[in-house]
Design a protein around this motif. Sequence first.
Motif, short mmCIF file in Angstrom:
data_model
loop_
_atom_site.label_atom_id
_atom_site.label_comp_id
_atom_site.label_asym_id
_atom_site.label_seq_id
_atom_site.Cartn_x
_atom_site.Cartn_y
_atom_site.Cartn_z
N ASP A 155 0.93 -0.90 -0.25
CA ASP A 155 -0.05 -0.03 -0.10
C ASP A 155 0.72 1.53 -0.11
O ASP A 155 1.82 1.05 0.49
CB ASP A 155 -1.14 -0.31 0.92
N ASN A 156 0.27 1.98 -0.73
CA ASN A 156 0.89 3.16 -1.03
C ASN A 156 1.96 3.15 -1.26
O ASN A 156 3.40 3.77 -0.29
CB ASN A 156 0.76 4.06 1.16
N ILE A 157 2.78 2.45 -2.44
CA ILE A 157 4.04 2.36 -3.07
C ILE A 157 4.85 3.46 -2.78
O ILE A 157 6.48 3.59 -2.49
CB ILE A 157 3.93 1.84 -3.84
N PHE A 158 4.22 4.69 -3.44
CA PHE A 158 5.18 6.00 -3.13
C PHE A 158 4.99 6.85 -2.42
O PHE A 158 5.52 8.14 -2.06
CB PHE A 158 3.95 7.34 -4.47
N ASN A 159 4.72 6.48 -1.33
CA ASN A 159 4.88 6.95 0.05
C ASN A 159 4.67 8.23 0.36
O ASN A 159 4.60 9.04 0.83
CB ASN A 159 6.64 6.48 0.86
N TYR A 160 3.09 9.00 -0.02
CA TYR A 160 2.33 10.26 -0.05
C TYR A 160 2.45 9.95 1.24
O TYR A 160 1.93 9.03 2.04
CB TYR A 160 1.30 9.59 -0.82
N LYS A 161 2.76 11.50 1.83
CA LYS A 161 1.92 11.32 2.92
C LYS A 161 0.44 12.07 3.45
O LYS A 161 0.59 13.64 3.18
CB LYS A 161 3.06 13.15 3.24
N ASN A 162 -0.52 10.99 3.60
CA ASN A 162 -1.65 11.94 3.97
C ASN A 162 -1.60 11.90 5.46
O ASN A 162 -1.24 11.54 5.92
CB ASN A 162 -1.96 10.44 3.57
N GLY A 163 -2.70 12.53 5.63
CA GLY A 163 -3.27 13.23 6.93
C GLY A 163 -4.77 13.79 6.85
O GLY A 163 -5.00 14.41 6.23
N VAL A 164 -5.42 13.79 8.23
CA VAL A 164 -6.62 14.38 8.66
C VAL A 164 -6.26 15.76 9.04
O VAL A 164 -5.79 15.95 10.28
CB VAL A 164 -7.71 13.82 8.71
N TRP A 165 -6.88 16.98 8.35
CA TRP A 165 -6.20 18.34 9.04
C TRP A 165 -7.79 18.79 10.00
O TRP A 165 -8.63 18.73 9.58
CB TRP A 165 -6.70 19.21 8.27
N ILE A 166 -7.46 18.39 10.93
CA ILE A 166 -8.28 19.28 12.22
C ILE A 166 -9.13 21.09 11.75
O ILE A 166 -10.06 21.37 12.25
CB ILE A 166 -8.82 18.53 13.28
N LYS A 167 -7.45 21.44 12.11
CA LYS A 167 -7.53 22.89 12.01
C LYS A 167 -5.97 23.20 11.91
O LYS A 167 -5.54 22.01 11.80
CB LYS A 167 -8.46 23.53 13.18
N ASP A 168 -5.67 24.29 11.75
CA ASP A 168 -4.48 24.96 11.67
C ASP A 168 -3.56 24.19 12.66
O ASP A 168 -3.55 24.03 13.74
CB ASP A 168 -4.40 26.38 12.08
N VAL A 200 2.37 5.96 5.47
CA VAL A 200 3.76 5.16 4.92
C VAL A 200 3.76 3.88 3.85
O VAL A 200 2.92 3.75 4.26
CB VAL A 200 4.28 4.73 6.20
N ARG A 201 4.54 3.35 3.86
CA ARG A 201 4.48 2.34 2.75
C ARG A 201 4.14 1.30 3.66
O ARG A 201 4.86 0.91 4.63
CB ARG A 201 5.98 2.31 1.69
N ARG A 202 3.29 0.28 2.93
CA ARG A 202 2.78 -0.97 4.46
C ARG A 202 3.15 -2.33 3.19
O ARG A 202 2.85 -2.27 2.32
CB ARG A 202 1.66 -0.37 4.97
N TYR A 203 3.21 -3.44 3.54
CA TYR A 203 3.23 -3.68 2.36
C TYR A 203 2.85 -5.57 3.78
O TYR A 203 2.90 -5.52 4.78
CB TYR A 203 4.61 -4.53 2.38
N TYR A 204 2.77 -6.49 2.55
CA TYR A 204 2.15 -7.60 3.28
C TYR A 204 2.44 -9.19 2.17
O TYR A 204 2.58 -9.40 1.74
CB TYR A 204 0.58 -7.37 3.77
N ILE A 205 2.39 -9.79 3.32
CA ILE A 205 2.19 -11.59 2.96
C ILE A 205 2.19 -12.21 3.40
O ILE A 205 1.39 -12.24 4.65
CB ILE A 205 3.92 -11.80 2.45
N GLY A 206 1.33 -13.38 2.80
CA GLY A 206 0.87 -14.41 2.94
C GLY A 206 -0.21 -15.56 2.72
O GLY A 206 0.34 -15.39 1.23
N ILE A 207 -0.82 -15.91 2.87
CA ILE A 207 -1.59 -17.49 2.21
C ILE A 207 -2.64 -17.44 2.58
O ILE A 207 -3.07 -17.16 3.57
CB ILE A 207 -0.37 -19.13 2.69
N LYS A 208 -3.67 -18.54 1.65
CA LYS A 208 -5.26 -18.43 1.55
C LYS A 208 -5.61 -19.68 1.35
O LYS A 208 -4.79 -20.12 0.06
CB LYS A 208 -5.85 -17.57 1.08
N GLY A 209 -6.46 -20.10 1.37
CA GLY A 209 -7.31 -21.42 0.73
C GLY A 209 -7.72 -21.77 1.59
O GLY A 209 -9.29 -21.81 3.07
N ASN A 210 -8.64 -23.60 0.86
CA ASN A 210 -9.75 -24.06 2.43
C ASN A 210 -9.48 -25.43 1.53
O ASN A 210 -8.47 -26.00 0.95
CB ASN A 210 -10.89 -23.36 1.07
N PHE A 211 -10.01 -26.51 2.32
CA PHE A 211 -10.02 -28.06 2.12
C PHE A 211 -11.65 -28.21 3.13
O PHE A 211 -11.94 -27.90 3.74
CB PHE A 211 -9.23 -28.39 2.51
#
Length: 675
Positions: free
Chosen positions: A642-655, A664-675
């Motif tokens: 997520d956010n490959i290019f490291n964009y600085k995002n935020g929520v402004w409440i006031k000055d 920030v850049r976040r990454y995940y690796i995993g497995i999934k399945g069923n039986f």
Amino acid sequence: MIAKGFKGKYFSLAAIVATVSMANLQATASTVMQKEHELAKEKSKEKTAKDESSTIELDNIVVEAEGIKSYELRAGSNYEVYTSKDIENSKSIDLIDFLNRYTSVNISSTYGNIFTPKIDIHGFGLSSGFENVVILIDGKRINNIDLLPPLLSSIPLESVEKIEILKGSGSVIYGDGSTAGVINIKTKPSEGFNYKIFKGNYKTLGTTFSGGISGEGAFGYFYIDSYRSKGFREITADIPESREKKISSLFDITFFPNDDIDFTIQATNSKIKNYYANSLTKDQFEDDPKQEGNPNWAGYTYNYQIIKDRTVSFDLNYKINSNFKINLSHSKTDRFSEYVLSNYISRYDYKQYDLKLNYENGGFDWIFGVSKFDGDRENISNTTSKNSYDYYMNLSNIFEKHKLSLGYRRGKVEYKYDPNNGNDLSDSNSNHSITLGYNYQISNNSSFYANFTRAYQFPDIDRFFSYDFFTNSFVFNNFIDTMITKTYTIGFNKITKDQKLKISAFYIDVKNEIYYNPATYTNTNLDKTEKKGIDLEYRKKINGYLTGNLFYTYLIAKTKEDDIKDYEDKNLPGVAKHNITLSLNFKYNRFYTNISHIYRSSMYALDDFKNSFKQKQKPYNSTDISLGYELKKNFEIFAKMDNIFNYKNGVWIKDDVIYPENCVRRYYIGIKGNF
């Protein structure tokens, strides 16, 4: 009692529609339904014949958020619909991730709390827009009676069968608080054993296990979903390493003694512990958004909240005959919220009761329902309640290519404030909702619709009562009234096996929009506001391997009139003019990839009703990618960044009050399945 102005203006229209409908029903119903069934069969054949490499469903999906089932093409409202295949192809980590990155819904964390996000549809703002959206899980509300946002994180994405986002309508079926729309989430118990395990940076670990088993006349299902992470913000205090921690579970059993009856008992349980850092100044944010927050009035640089939620529900569906169906449902929720550092504890007790009777006969459908909701919140000094009683009816009739719908709801709310000192306060209010819809089927794959909806929002208990510092007691908030919206929508749909195009224009006239005035520290109303814009949804199957999705909303939200003249003719804060979501899905044999980008234009800070702050919220950008490979039919590995290019995002409440978010850049690796 019928509301003033309703009896002459609308009741006669309802009588005309019903009379004309019944007069023409017998002549048209058989032909209409035959065509509907033929269309459904053709769609089913197209779906079966699809190349297995197709990555999204473009079928004419059945929608049901407004109580009466209808094909997506024939709906008389502004719908977004996502199937389990859409969800699977998005490769999202959780439900909040999916809604934020692959729909038109605007989602933001609540001052850094990722588990109870703030939600905005159609310009009611990130500050309190979540109060204008009813959120349903299998027909049960998860909204609160106060300013605590809904606990969306409690539902694992793997259990979701379908998501319907109904914009600008739905108030007849769901009443109070559906002024912006409805998010209807339907789950899907499945047989066998399913699992998903992933790890990520910032010491993130997520697991989901689910399973179902069927027997003669019964089906049982469960899931256990957990998540923990250190989070990307710095907190130097002596706190646990897993600062963001969640575990949810569900146990469900359905009995179906025959084809006409099914009875479901369900129990869910969730527990959340969340340490989240305080705000930063603009200089701090630009220097390093991961750094520790500024101390609050008590000297803490973070907040710590615990939420516990337990719900038990019962549902009975009985098919009386080929035309009539009845549904009875009841749920009880015990919820607990504690802001540990301030020792502020709230205990919630919710009870929901619903009775619905459906009638279907050819092209004529109607639903009649009554509902009751009892909500109490108890803390150390008082018990405050918000109870409602409602009845409603919704009619739908098809005349060849024409479809008419008409709905009415009457709701009453009762408030009670019961302090420990015995100085009780109580009050009541009532209001109504109306929906008028029309759909014209231009061809087998295109239609035009128009919709008018009147909706209402009763104030929640945090806004309806206020503290009087002179008398050292709570009193009724005389500065606040029920909010009324009138929403006008026109739209065009085109759905084929290769593309889905939806475009609509909307105008929302709002009276008494509820908001918190930071200048006077009071909850009050804006006299008159408006929201207007355009929604565009376009999905295209480019070839047998590649599909693309585009969602765009152009939105203007402004004040028209207000007693506080400085607030007149201003842009409403927390609302972006341009909202764009783009994604590309590629699948070849056992390999898949998904690339997406989300953009929201700059907006005024959440408290900036005068549009006078020096700092505006910067545009929001995030580019994300996921990859996966199916090693065999029931097992796959996946990775996501997520956010490959490291964009600085935020929520402004006031000055100089900024909460970093997805910066920030976040990454995940995993497995999934069923039986």
